[in-house]
Design an enzyme around this catalytic site. Structure first.
Site, PDB file in Angstrom:
ATOM      1  N   ASP A   8      86.486  55.888  60.628  1.00 52.29           N
ATOM      2  CA  ASP A   8      85.819  54.776  59.939  1.00 52.29           C
ATOM      3  C   ASP A   8      86.263  53.474  60.593  1.00 52.29           C
ATOM      4  O   ASP A   8      87.455  53.292  60.862  1.00 52.29           O
ATOM      5  CB  ASP A   8      86.199  54.747  58.459  1.00 52.29           C
ATOM      6  CG  ASP A   8      85.668  55.956  57.687  1.00 52.29           C
ATOM      7  OD1 ASP A   8      84.956  56.777  58.290  1.00 52.29           O
ATOM      8  OD2 ASP A   8      85.990  56.060  56.494  1.00 52.29           O
ATOM      9  N   ASP A 129      76.894  59.397  47.898  1.00 50.58           N
ATOM     10  CA  ASP A 129      78.244  59.074  47.448  1.00 50.58           C
ATOM     11  C   ASP A 129      78.191  58.813  45.948  1.00 50.58           C
ATOM     12  O   ASP A 129      77.363  58.017  45.491  1.00 50.58           O
ATOM     13  CB  ASP A 129      78.766  57.834  48.183  1.00 50.58           C
ATOM     14  CG  ASP A 129      78.588  57.945  49.687  1.00 50.58           C
ATOM     15  OD1 ASP A 129      78.969  58.996  50.247  1.00 50.58           O
ATOM     16  OD2 ASP A 129      78.077  56.998  50.306  1.00 50.58           O
TER      17      ASP A 129
END
Length: 240
Positions: A8, A129
């Site tokens: 990330d 998510d």
């Protein structure tokens, strides 16, 4: 099953978050390309990358970093974060990214997802998510009243072939994945490849996910903290 080590990016640096909270950000490596090369050397074929700045700002921010990994390694790059238009999708796929992940777009503009799938097929994935079962968007900062299974069903009907599901409460915790959620997704969308993300700690978690029928597993903090061996996970994932 495929194993996808994760990188990330925030402020051009490889980082991890705890339960998606940006005030918990901490650097886990010095350089994204060098880290990707280490994953490649360990035997990985895929890598999962996220533009955290892009997710928050609503457009790609760290594009050159992801394209360099696609160009300078043999890894297939799965990329999400801030990809909101057909132009974004086309630019990434035309420049070496193997699969793009549409997240907030799936929640707010399902027509664009359908258009992307019609044009690019398996190169389009959807990231779902959720916290307490409800989908969140905008870098996990935006709540909704949509249940994750309902969104998954809608995406399957739109032709999406791959869904990455993250239980936000598990992300970065090393507390184990929420197997019951994945079992629900597999039952609701049997024709879709489901990739697990969030909470994976060790090889037992990989074994559990494989036994449950998951297509893939994303491993981030477990690799950086050393609670999971990437080489061991890759071997287990490939076993018949």
């Amino acid at each position: 099953m495929i194993i996808l080590p994760a990188i990330d990016i925030k402020d051009r640096t490889p980082v991890r978050l705890y339960q998606g909270a940006f005030d918990t950000v901490h650097q886990v490596a010095a350089d994204a390309l060098e880290t990707a090369r280490q994953f490649e050397a360990a035997g990985a074929e895929w890598i999962h990358m996220v533009d955290l700045d892009g997710a928050c700002e609503g457009h790609p921010v760290n594009e050159d970093i992801f394209l360099s990994v696609a160009k300078e390694t043999s890894l297939k790059v799965e990329l999400g974060g801030g990809i909101r238009t057909m132009a974004d999708i086309e630019r990434y796929l035309d420049n070496g990214i193997s699969r793009v992940i549409l997240g907030s777009v799936a929640l707010h503009d399902p027509a664009l997802v359908r258009e992307a799938v019609e044009k690019y097929g398996a190169a389009i994935a959807v990231g779902i998510d959720a916290r307490d079962g409800m989908v969140r968007g905008g870098g996990w900062l935006e709540a909704s009243d949509v249940h994750f299974v309902d969104l998954a069903k809608a995406m399957a009907e739109a032709g999406v072939q791959t869904i990455i599901y993250t239980d936000i409460s598990k992300d970065g915790t090393l507390s184990g994945p929420t197997l019951a959620d994945y079992e629900q997704l597999i039952a609701a969308c049997p024709s879709v490849h489901i990739i697990a993300s969030g909470g994976i700690r060790d090889i037992d978690n990989i074994a559990d996910l494989k036994a449950a029928g998951l297509y893939g597993a994303i491993c981030g903090k477990s690799l950086y903290e050393g609670t999971l061996s990437l080489e061991e996970a890759l071997i287990l994932a490939k076993e018949a």
